[in-house]
Design a protein around this motif. Structure first.
Motif, PDB file in Angstrom:
ATOM      1  N   MET A   1       0.813  -1.207   0.000  1.00 52.05           N
ATOM      2  CA  MET A   1       0.000   0.000   0.000  1.00 52.05           C
ATOM      3  C   MET A   1       0.849   1.262   0.000  1.00 52.05           C
ATOM      4  SD  MET A   1      -2.946  -1.053   2.724  1.00 52.05           S
ATOM      5  CE  MET A   1      -3.813   0.472   2.528  1.00 52.05           C
ATOM      6  N   SER A   2       2.117   1.132   0.328  1.00 48.73           N
ATOM      7  CA  SER A   2       2.945   2.315   0.423  1.00 48.73           C
ATOM      8  C   SER A   2       4.088   2.258  -0.573  1.00 48.73           C
ATOM      9  CB  SER A   2       3.502   2.446   1.846  1.00 48.73           C
ATOM     10  OG  SER A   2       4.352   1.353   2.128  1.00 48.73           O
ATOM     11  N   ASP A   3       4.706   3.388  -0.801  1.00 48.69           N
ATOM     12  CA  ASP A   3       5.867   3.495  -1.659  1.00 48.69           C
ATOM     13  C   ASP A   3       6.946   4.218  -0.878  1.00 48.69           C
ATOM     14  OD1 ASP A   3       7.622   3.584  -3.761  1.00 48.69           O
ATOM     15  OD2 ASP A   3       6.631   5.272  -4.753  1.00 48.69           O
ATOM     16  N   GLY A   4       7.585   3.501   0.054  1.00 47.52           N
ATOM     17  CA  GLY A   4       8.599   4.105   0.880  1.00 47.52           C
ATOM     18  C   GLY A   4       8.017   5.079   1.885  1.00 47.52           C
ATOM     19  N   LEU A   5       8.897   5.928   2.398  1.00 48.45           N
ATOM     20  CA  LEU A   5       8.486   6.877   3.433  1.00 48.45           C
ATOM     21  C   LEU A   5       7.431   7.852   2.921  1.00 48.45           C
ATOM     22  CD1 LEU A   5       9.174   7.549   6.373  1.00 48.45           C
ATOM     23  CD2 LEU A   5      10.839   9.208   5.528  1.00 48.45           C
ATOM     24  N   ALA A   6       7.581   8.301   1.689  1.00 45.55           N
ATOM     25  CA  ALA A   6       6.603   9.239   1.127  1.00 45.55           C
ATOM     26  C   ALA A   6       5.229   8.593   1.037  1.00 45.55           C
ATOM     27  CB  ALA A   6       7.056   9.714  -0.254  1.00 45.55           C
ATOM     28  N   GLY A   7       5.200   7.323   0.666  1.00 43.47           N
ATOM     29  CA  GLY A   7       3.926   6.624   0.586  1.00 43.47           C
ATOM     30  C   GLY A   7       3.274   6.451   1.937  1.00 43.47           C
ATOM     31  N   LEU A   8       4.085   6.178   2.959  1.00 42.00           N
ATOM     32  CA  LEU A   8       3.536   6.038   4.308  1.00 42.00           C
ATOM     33  C   LEU A   8       2.985   7.365   4.828  1.00 42.00           C
ATOM     34  CD1 LEU A   8       6.095   3.668   6.079  1.00 42.00           C
ATOM     35  CD2 LEU A   8       3.688   3.200   5.627  1.00 42.00           C
ATOM     36  N   ARG A   9       3.692   8.446   4.524  1.00 37.31           N
ATOM     37  CA  ARG A   9       3.186   9.768   4.927  1.00 37.31           C
ATOM     38  C   ARG A   9       1.814  10.010   4.294  1.00 37.31           C
ATOM     39  NH1 ARG A   9       7.277  13.119   7.122  1.00 37.31           N
ATOM     40  NH2 ARG A   9       9.399  12.508   6.547  1.00 37.31           N
ATOM     41  N   ARG A  10       1.699   9.651   3.048  1.00 46.01           N
ATOM     42  CA  ARG A  10       0.442   9.854   2.344  1.00 46.01           C
ATOM     43  C   ARG A  10      -0.666   8.987   2.945  1.00 46.01           C
ATOM     44  NH1 ARG A  10      -1.094  11.985  -2.514  1.00 46.01           N
ATOM     45  NH2 ARG A  10      -3.000  11.109  -3.412  1.00 46.01           N
ATOM     46  N   GLU A  11      -0.349   7.748   3.306  1.00 49.02           N
ATOM     47  CA  GLU A  11      -1.345   6.863   3.919  1.00 49.02           C
ATOM     48  C   GLU A  11      -1.881   7.448   5.219  1.00 49.02           C
ATOM     49  OE1 GLU A  11      -0.103   2.832   4.411  1.00 49.02           O
ATOM     50  OE2 GLU A  11       0.738   2.746   2.386  1.00 49.02           O
ATOM     51  N   VAL A  12      -0.969   7.964   6.042  1.00 51.18           N
ATOM     52  CA  VAL A  12      -1.402   8.560   7.312  1.00 51.18           C
ATOM     53  C   VAL A  12      -2.275   9.780   7.043  1.00 51.18           C
ATOM     54  CG1 VAL A  12      -0.644   9.708   9.419  1.00 51.18           C
ATOM     55  CG2 VAL A  12       0.581   7.688   8.601  1.00 51.18           C
ATOM     56  N   ALA A  13      -1.871  10.610   6.082  1.00 55.34           N
ATOM     57  CA  ALA A  13      -2.657  11.802   5.761  1.00 55.34           C
ATOM     58  C   ALA A  13      -4.052  11.424   5.272  1.00 55.34           C
ATOM     59  CB  ALA A  13      -1.931  12.638   4.704  1.00 55.34           C
ATOM     60  N   VAL A  14      -4.129  10.414   4.408  1.00 55.73           N
ATOM     61  CA  VAL A  14      -5.432   9.958   3.918  1.00 55.73           C
ATOM     62  C   VAL A  14      -6.261   9.404   5.065  1.00 55.73           C
ATOM     63  CG1 VAL A  14      -6.593   8.231   2.481  1.00 55.73           C
ATOM     64  CG2 VAL A  14      -4.695   9.548   1.544  1.00 55.73           C
ATOM     65  N   GLY A  15      -5.629   8.628   5.950  1.00 59.46           N
ATOM     66  CA  GLY A  15      -6.347   8.084   7.095  1.00 59.46           C
ATOM     67  C   GLY A  15      -6.946   9.169   7.966  1.00 59.46           C
ATOM     68  N   CYS A  16      -6.192  10.246   8.194  1.00 53.59           N
ATOM     69  CA  CYS A  16      -6.706  11.371   8.984  1.00 53.59           C
ATOM     70  C   CYS A  16      -7.893  12.020   8.289  1.00 53.59           C
ATOM     71  CB  CYS A  16      -5.603  12.397   9.210  1.00 53.59           C
ATOM     72  SG  CYS A  16      -4.307  11.881  10.349  1.00 53.59           S
ATOM     73  N   ARG A  17      -7.790  12.187   6.979  1.00 58.05           N
ATOM     74  CA  ARG A  17      -8.883  12.811   6.225  1.00 58.05           C
ATOM     75  C   ARG A  17     -10.129  11.923   6.209  1.00 58.05           C
ATOM     76  NH1 ARG A  17      -7.438  16.825   1.572  1.00 58.05           N
ATOM     77  NH2 ARG A  17      -5.606  17.862   2.433  1.00 58.05           N
ATOM     78  N   VAL A  18      -9.942  10.615   6.105  1.00 59.62           N
ATOM     79  CA  VAL A  18     -11.089   9.708   6.147  1.00 59.62           C
ATOM     80  C   VAL A  18     -11.793   9.813   7.496  1.00 59.62           C
ATOM     81  CG1 VAL A  18     -11.766   7.275   6.232  1.00 59.62           C
ATOM     82  CG2 VAL A  18     -10.258   8.082   4.405  1.00 59.62           C
ATOM     83  N   MET A  19     -11.026   9.853   8.584  1.00 62.59           N
ATOM     84  CA  MET A  19     -11.640   9.952   9.907  1.00 62.59           C
ATOM     85  C   MET A  19     -12.446  11.235  10.040  1.00 62.59           C
ATOM     86  SD  MET A  19      -9.132   8.246  12.751  1.00 62.59           S
ATOM     87  CE  MET A  19      -7.972   9.606  12.831  1.00 62.59           C
ATOM     88  N   ALA A  20     -11.902  12.339   9.548  1.00 62.11           N
ATOM     89  CA  ALA A  20     -12.632  13.606   9.610  1.00 62.11           C
ATOM     90  C   ALA A  20     -13.873  13.556   8.719  1.00 62.11           C
ATOM     91  CB  ALA A  20     -11.723  14.754   9.195  1.00 62.11           C
ATOM     92  N   HIS A  21     -13.725  12.992   7.532  1.00 63.28           N
ATOM     93  CA  HIS A  21     -14.834  12.894   6.577  1.00 63.28           C
ATOM     94  C   HIS A  21     -15.989  12.085   7.137  1.00 63.28           C
ATOM     95  CE1 HIS A  21     -16.558  11.403   2.575  1.00 63.28           C
ATOM     96  NE2 HIS A  21     -16.746  12.702   2.566  1.00 63.28           N
ATOM     97  N   ARG A  22     -15.674  11.066   7.924  1.00 63.11           N
ATOM     98  CA  ARG A  22     -16.693  10.192   8.497  1.00 63.11           C
ATOM     99  C   ARG A  22     -17.125  10.627   9.896  1.00 63.11           C
ATOM    100  NH1 ARG A  22     -17.777   5.205   6.701  1.00 63.11           N
ATOM    101  NH2 ARG A  22     -19.417   5.459   8.241  1.00 63.11           N
ATOM    102  N   GLY A  23     -16.674  11.775  10.370  1.00 65.66           N
ATOM    103  CA  GLY A  23     -17.134  12.316  11.641  1.00 65.66           C
ATOM    104  C   GLY A  23     -16.506  11.707  12.870  1.00 65.66           C
ATOM    105  N   LEU A  24     -15.365  11.031  12.728  1.00 62.96           N
ATOM    106  CA  LEU A  24     -14.701  10.427  13.882  1.00 62.96           C
ATOM    107  C   LEU A  24     -13.855  11.417  14.662  1.00 62.96           C
ATOM    108  CD1 LEU A  24     -15.642   7.830  12.477  1.00 62.96           C
ATOM    109  CD2 LEU A  24     -13.499   6.769  13.160  1.00 62.96           C
ATOM    110  N   VAL A  25     -13.532  12.539  14.048  1.00 68.24           N
ATOM    111  CA  VAL A  25     -12.758  13.568  14.730  1.00 68.24           C
ATOM    112  C   VAL A  25     -13.369  14.921  14.411  1.00 68.24           C
ATOM    113  CG1 VAL A  25     -10.599  12.265  14.688  1.00 68.24           C
ATOM    114  CG2 VAL A  25     -11.131  13.800  12.797  1.00 68.24           C
TER     115      VAL A  25
END
Length: 246
Positions: A1-25
């Protein structure tokens, strides 16, 4: 799912946005960490132009030293780790098989915890992963405090035990997983359990756990469906609503 460190940063950023989008934060609350090795983790930090989790970018995801709690890839000193970093450091230290930790503040979970809801499998086929999560046991940590010291974090880890999801009474949730998708999806499942419980209570009755015979009939639909496809749905929905990274 990731492409090195940059890919992991992107995964975390997307995860944060999904949580906000779904009202978890809400606003700037909540964070995600991903283990890099025994000494470092990527953590959603707060920068000089903090705008909230719904607007997280890969630049907000920084390398943090797990021992000192210092952001070690920010020479200018613009980014700070969350005050509740001990949630992440303590869980990653206690569970070597865990690579991602999520902390969120879903309002329905907070209300359900204050109402004394036992997070049981009150439904079945409606959301099979959520039902299995509840059946495995979702403990409740009794203290409604900011977990910003090692001692408070140790109490939280003791409450978590061997579970993969923990309710923090009057506070929020902690979920863990092998990666961002798994940990965030578990937070979403916990939110679903709380939301349905509260709706049943609003309808005038108290929900009960489904019979064990029904629970036994719930199949494991597999990671390709429960994880990859479901996570793709949340990312596509994010993009469709104009909240994606692109």
């Amino acid at each position: 799912m990731s492409d090195g460190l940059a890919g992991l940063r992107r995964e975390v950023a997307v995860g944060c946005r999904v949580m906000a989008h779904r009202g978890l934060v809400e606003n700037i609350l909540g964070h995600i960490s991903v283990r890099l090795d025994g000494e470092r983790a990527l953590v959603r930090c707060r920068g000089p132009e903090e705008a909230g989790l719904g607007f997280t970018t890969p630049d907000d995801v920084r390398v943090v030293d797990l021992d000192s709690g210092e952001v070690i890839d920010d020479p200018a000193g613009d980014y700070a780790a969350p005050s509740e970093l001990p949630i992440h450091t303590s869980v990653l230290a206690a569970h070597r098989d865990v690579d991602c930790v999520v902390h969120a503040h879903p309002p329905d979970v907070v209300v359900a915890s204050l109402a004394g809801f036992a997070f049981e499998p009150i439904f079945g086929a409606y959301d099979i992963p959520a039902a299995h999560l509840a059946a495995a046991g979702i403990p409740v940590h009794p203290r409604s405090v900011l977990i910003r010291t090692d001692d408070l974090a140790a109490e939280m880890v003791a409450s978590l035990g061997n579970a993969v999801a923990l309710v923090l009474k009057g506070h929020g949730v902690v979920t863990i997983g092998a990666d961002v998708a798994e940990a965030v999806l578990r937070a979403l499942q916990l939110d679903t359990l709380a939301r349905i419980h509260l709706r049943v209570c609003t309808a005038g009755t108290i929900p009960e756990a489904i019979p064990s015979t029904d629970l036994a009939e719930l199949p494991d639909l597999g990671g390709a469906f429960n994880r990859e496809t479901l996570w793709r749905h949340h990312q596509v929905a994010l993009e469709h609503d104009g909240h994606g990274l692109n």
